[in-house]
Motif scaffolding. Sequence first.
Motif: not given
Length: 169
Positions: A124-128
């Motif tokens: 799971d990847i969230t661009v922050t």
Amino acid sequence: MDAAARAVRTGHILDLQALTGRVIKIVKAEVRLGQLLPLDDPARDLRIAENVAAKVLRQAADAVTGAWAAACRLTPANDGTGVRATMRLITAVDCPLPERVHEVRRSVFHAALHDLALPLTAVDITVTDISEPEPGPGLGPGRGLGPAVGPAPGPEPPGHPGLPTGGGA
């Protein structure tokens, strides 16, 4: 450590301050390891420390041009037989975010499988944050263009055999 414990039990206390310092050092080292995660071996008895595996997976994300892993957290999945990765990512805006996230996810799955034999079930990847494509002197990851842009879109596209899908994004 065992010798020190025996000395305390028998009343032959050595240097109590030195003993306390060694115990604290050992406990801190154990805490930093994180949880022990399963490796993909037939007997299912091999384990790897979370911080060690997370370091390798962050390096795999960083190997993708224009991407920098800000964080990587690993948790057991599939009743303890697999591992789920949750990553926070800083990325350049030189290509569409879904493409960059896809590249990072592929790189992380590859490192998990080929470098660690880690049974990764999802990434799971969230661009922050976003950053300039090629940072100049004094710039780099974390000195981006703005706040988080939210979770990156969904699972892997079809046609990539051997890669599990990423759960949320």
